[in-house]
Design an enzyme around this catalytic site. Structure first.
Site, PDB file in Angstrom:
ATOM      1  N   ARG A   1     -29.158 -12.965   8.028  1.00 51.86           N
ATOM      2  CA  ARG A   1     -28.622 -12.470   6.746  1.00 51.86           C
ATOM      3  C   ARG A   1     -27.616 -11.350   6.987  1.00 51.86           C
ATOM      4  O   ARG A   1     -27.606 -10.739   8.047  1.00 51.86           O
ATOM      5  CB  ARG A   1     -29.755 -11.941   5.851  1.00 51.86           C
ATOM      6  CG  ARG A   1     -30.499 -10.752   6.473  1.00 51.86           C
ATOM      7  CD  ARG A   1     -31.461 -10.097   5.492  1.00 51.86           C
ATOM      8  NE  ARG A   1     -32.267  -9.067   6.153  1.00 51.86           N
ATOM      9  CZ  ARG A   1     -31.895  -7.795   6.250  1.00 51.86           C
ATOM     10  NH1 ARG A   1     -30.741  -7.394   5.770  1.00 51.86           N
ATOM     11  NH2 ARG A   1     -32.687  -6.924   6.860  1.00 51.86           N
TER      12      ARG A   1
ATOM     13  N   PHE B   1     -30.887  -0.658   0.993  1.00 48.59           N
ATOM     14  CA  PHE B   1     -32.217  -0.752   0.385  1.00 48.59           C
ATOM     15  C   PHE B   1     -32.485   0.507  -0.407  1.00 48.59           C
ATOM     16  O   PHE B   1     -32.084   1.592  -0.010  1.00 48.59           O
ATOM     17  CB  PHE B   1     -33.283  -0.936   1.459  1.00 48.59           C
ATOM     18  CG  PHE B   1     -33.174  -2.251   2.169  1.00 48.59           C
ATOM     19  CD1 PHE B   1     -33.724  -3.400   1.628  1.00 48.59           C
ATOM     20  CD2 PHE B   1     -32.472  -2.348   3.366  1.00 48.59           C
ATOM     21  CE1 PHE B   1     -33.593  -4.618   2.266  1.00 48.59           C
ATOM     22  CE2 PHE B   1     -32.346  -3.569   4.014  1.00 48.59           C
ATOM     23  CZ  PHE B   1     -32.904  -4.705   3.462  1.00 48.59           C
TER      24      PHE B   1
ATOM     25  N   ASN C   1     -30.717   0.151  21.926  1.00 47.57           N
ATOM     26  CA  ASN C   1     -29.261   0.142  21.724  1.00 47.57           C
ATOM     27  C   ASN C   1     -28.487  -0.215  22.983  1.00 47.57           C
ATOM     28  O   ASN C   1     -28.823   0.233  24.070  1.00 47.57           O
ATOM     29  CB  ASN C   1     -28.791   1.518  21.249  1.00 47.57           C
ATOM     30  CG  ASN C   1     -29.200   1.806  19.825  1.00 47.57           C
ATOM     31  OD1 ASN C   1     -30.388   1.899  19.526  1.00 47.57           O
ATOM     32  ND2 ASN C   1     -28.237   1.925  18.942  1.00 47.57           N
TER      33      ASN C   1
ATOM     34  N   LYS D   1     -38.776   3.813  15.711  1.00 45.68           N
ATOM     35  CA  LYS D   1     -40.085   3.677  16.351  1.00 45.68           C
ATOM     36  C   LYS D   1     -41.203   4.128  15.411  1.00 45.68           C
ATOM     37  O   LYS D   1     -42.264   3.536  15.365  1.00 45.68           O
ATOM     38  CB  LYS D   1     -40.103   4.517  17.628  1.00 45.68           C
ATOM     39  CG  LYS D   1     -41.032   3.979  18.670  1.00 45.68           C
ATOM     40  CD  LYS D   1     -40.937   4.763  19.959  1.00 45.68           C
ATOM     41  CE  LYS D   1     -39.660   4.464  20.705  1.00 45.68           C
ATOM     42  NZ  LYS D   1     -39.416   5.426  21.789  1.00 45.68           N
TER      43      LYS D   1
ATOM     44  N   GLY E   1     -30.379   5.753  21.086  1.00 45.25           N
ATOM     45  CA  GLY E   1     -29.722   5.411  19.823  1.00 45.25           C
ATOM     46  C   GLY E   1     -29.505   6.631  18.961  1.00 45.25           C
ATOM     47  O   GLY E   1     -29.344   7.740  19.469  1.00 45.25           O
TER      48      GLY E   1
ATOM     49  N   GLU F   1     -28.392  -3.296  17.852  1.00 42.46           N
ATOM     50  CA  GLU F   1     -29.748  -2.782  18.039  1.00 42.46           C
ATOM     51  C   GLU F   1     -30.727  -3.945  18.086  1.00 42.46           C
ATOM     52  O   GLU F   1     -30.837  -4.710  17.136  1.00 42.46           O
ATOM     53  CB  GLU F   1     -30.122  -1.852  16.883  1.00 42.46           C
ATOM     54  CG  GLU F   1     -29.179  -0.676  16.730  1.00 42.46           C
ATOM     55  CD  GLU F   1     -29.732   0.364  15.781  1.00 42.46           C
ATOM     56  OE1 GLU F   1     -30.966   0.566  15.754  1.00 42.46           O
ATOM     57  OE2 GLU F   1     -28.921   0.974  15.055  1.00 42.46           O
TER      58      GLU F   1
ATOM     59  N   THR G   1     -35.764  -0.069  18.079  1.00 37.62           N
ATOM     60  CA  THR G   1     -34.579  -0.897  18.345  1.00 37.62           C
ATOM     61  C   THR G   1     -33.835  -0.337  19.549  1.00 37.62           C
ATOM     62  O   THR G   1     -33.433   0.825  19.557  1.00 37.62           O
ATOM     63  CB  THR G   1     -33.623  -0.907  17.131  1.00 37.62           C
ATOM     64  OG1 THR G   1     -33.243   0.435  16.833  1.00 37.62           O
ATOM     65  CG2 THR G   1     -34.268  -1.562  15.926  1.00 37.62           C
TER      66      THR G   1
ATOM     67  N   TYR H   1     -35.628   2.872  28.420  1.00 33.46           N
ATOM     68  CA  TYR H   1     -34.274   3.447  28.452  1.00 33.46           C
ATOM     69  C   TYR H   1     -33.712   3.313  29.865  1.00 33.46           C
ATOM     70  O   TYR H   1     -34.425   3.508  30.845  1.00 33.46           O
ATOM     71  CB  TYR H   1     -34.307   4.925  28.068  1.00 33.46           C
ATOM     72  CG  TYR H   1     -34.585   5.165  26.604  1.00 33.46           C
ATOM     73  CD1 TYR H   1     -33.645   4.826  25.631  1.00 33.46           C
ATOM     74  CD2 TYR H   1     -35.787   5.739  26.192  1.00 33.46           C
ATOM     75  CE1 TYR H   1     -33.896   5.043  24.282  1.00 33.46           C
ATOM     76  CE2 TYR H   1     -36.049   5.975  24.844  1.00 33.46           C
ATOM     77  CZ  TYR H   1     -35.096   5.618  23.901  1.00 33.46           C
ATOM     78  OH  TYR H   1     -35.341   5.837  22.561  1.00 33.46           O
TER      79      TYR H   1
ATOM     80  N   HIS I   1     -42.508  -7.863  20.797  1.00 35.30           N
ATOM     81  CA  HIS I   1     -43.511  -7.718  21.851  1.00 35.30           C
ATOM     82  C   HIS I   1     -43.928  -6.255  21.888  1.00 35.30           C
ATOM     83  O   HIS I   1     -43.110  -5.376  21.622  1.00 35.30           O
ATOM     84  CB  HIS I   1     -42.911  -8.108  23.212  1.00 35.30           C
ATOM     85  CG  HIS I   1     -43.858  -7.914  24.353  1.00 35.30           C
ATOM     86  ND1 HIS I   1     -44.928  -8.748  24.572  1.00 35.30           N
ATOM     87  CD2 HIS I   1     -43.913  -6.957  25.328  1.00 35.30           C
ATOM     88  CE1 HIS I   1     -45.586  -8.323  25.646  1.00 35.30           C
ATOM     89  NE2 HIS I   1     -44.995  -7.244  26.117  1.00 35.30           N
TER      90      HIS I   1
HETATM   91  P1  ADP Z   1     -33.362   5.114  19.628  1.00 32.73           P
HETATM   92  O1  ADP Z   1     -32.785   5.852  18.486  1.00 32.73           O
HETATM   93  O2  ADP Z   1     -33.207   5.850  20.938  1.00 32.73           O
HETATM   94  O3  ADP Z   1     -32.854   3.697  19.713  1.00 32.73           O
HETATM   95  P2  ADP Z   1     -35.886   3.971  18.666  1.00 32.73           P
HETATM   96  O4  ADP Z   1     -36.917   4.683  17.843  1.00 32.73           O
HETATM   97  O5  ADP Z   1     -35.095   2.904  17.984  1.00 32.73           O
HETATM   98  O6  ADP Z   1     -34.951   5.067  19.339  1.00 32.73           O
HETATM   99  O7  ADP Z   1     -36.657   3.350  19.933  1.00 32.73           O
HETATM  100  C1  ADP Z   1     -35.951   2.505  20.814  1.00 32.73           C
HETATM  101  C2  ADP Z   1     -36.532   2.492  22.207  1.00 32.73           C
HETATM  102  O8  ADP Z   1     -37.906   2.110  22.186  1.00 32.73           O
HETATM  103  C3  ADP Z   1     -35.851   1.485  23.095  1.00 32.73           C
HETATM  104  O9  ADP Z   1     -34.684   2.011  23.697  1.00 32.73           O
HETATM  105  C4  ADP Z   1     -36.926   1.142  24.121  1.00 32.73           C
HETATM  106  O10 ADP Z   1     -36.833   2.006  25.243  1.00 32.73           O
HETATM  107  C5  ADP Z   1     -38.231   1.404  23.363  1.00 32.73           C
HETATM  108  N1  ADP Z   1     -38.970   0.193  22.942  1.00 32.73           N
HETATM  109  C6  ADP Z   1     -40.314   0.038  23.055  1.00 32.73           C
HETATM  110  N2  ADP Z   1     -40.727  -1.141  22.578  1.00 32.73           N
HETATM  111  C7  ADP Z   1     -39.611  -1.784  22.121  1.00 32.73           C
HETATM  112  C8  ADP Z   1     -39.391  -3.075  21.506  1.00 32.73           C
HETATM  113  N3  ADP Z   1     -40.410  -3.924  21.250  1.00 32.73           N
HETATM  114  N4  ADP Z   1     -38.116  -3.414  21.179  1.00 32.73           N
HETATM  115  C9  ADP Z   1     -37.098  -2.552  21.420  1.00 32.73           C
HETATM  116  N5  ADP Z   1     -37.241  -1.333  21.990  1.00 32.73           N
HETATM  117  C10 ADP Z   1     -38.482  -0.932  22.343  1.00 32.73           C
HETATM  118 MG    MG Z   2     -32.961   2.404  18.003  1.00 28.39          MG
END
Ligand code: ADP
Ligand code: MG
Length: 147
Positions: A103, A108, A28, A20, A14, A78, A26, A90, A83
């Site tokens: 919503r 914010f 992507n 994270k 993403g 996203e 989230t 990835y 869980h």
């Molecule tokens: P990015 O900018 O790459 O999306 P994030 O900080 O949003 O980075 O982290 C997303 C990644 O975290 C996902 O692509 C997945 O591999 C991992 N991940 C681990 N736990 C979860 C979860 N509960 N829901 C979604 N993604 C998760």
């Molecule tokens: Mg993300």
């Protein structure tokens, strides 16, 4: 209405906005999946079910927003699965069904406010997904076929 909406695609990197670090990673979807969204799907927060590859089906919340990388002319999707995963996923296949809308998108004034809003969305999603009509979708054929 175009809900429930089923879709599937590989998880890509993403924007590195540090979701994270906020405790709310989230996953992507690539452009191809986003481009297939029905035109009448508004931006905002959705809830539903999701799974990675052939794993367990979890409750999820999804944000559909305007993608800053494409000057906000394209949408982004996203998904936060409710869980705790041991590892990132990835490149793996994410299957989701969007079941309902929580919503619209909004701004914010602080990070704290944003985090509180997301936690509220998660609680709302958990509650609504316990309704029989929503539990039914977890048993849909979409999730029975292994990928
Ligand atoms: P990015 O900018 O790459 O999306 P994030 O900080 O949003 O980075 O982290 C997303 C990644 O975290 C996902 O692509 C997945 O591999 C991992 N991940 C681990 N736990 C979860 C979860 N509960 N829901 C979604 N993604 C998760
Ligand atoms: Mg993300």
């Amino acid at each position: 209405r175009s809900l429930p909406y089923f879709c599937r695609g590989p998880v890509i990197r993403g924007f590195g906005r540090g979701s994270k670090e906020l405790g709310i990673p989230t996953a992507n979807f690539p452009e191809s999946v986003v481009d297939s969204l029905p035109a009448d799907i508004s931006t905002g927060i959705y809830y539903g079910w999701g799974r990675v590859n052939n794993g367990d089906i979890h409750k999820m919340v999804m944000s559909i927003g305007w993608n800053p990388y494409y000057k906000n002319i394209k949408k982004s999707m996203e998904t936060h699965l409710i869980h705790k995963f041991k590892e990132d996923f990835y490149g793996q296949m994410l299957s989701v069904v969007m079941v309902g809308y929580i919503r619209p998108e909004r701004g914010f004034s602080s990070l704290e406010e944003l985090i509180t809003a997301i936690h509220n969305d998660i609680e709302e999603a958990k509650r609504r997904l316990d309704l029989p009509e929503h539990i039914k979708l977890k048993e849909d054929n979409f999730f029975r076929t292994s990928i």
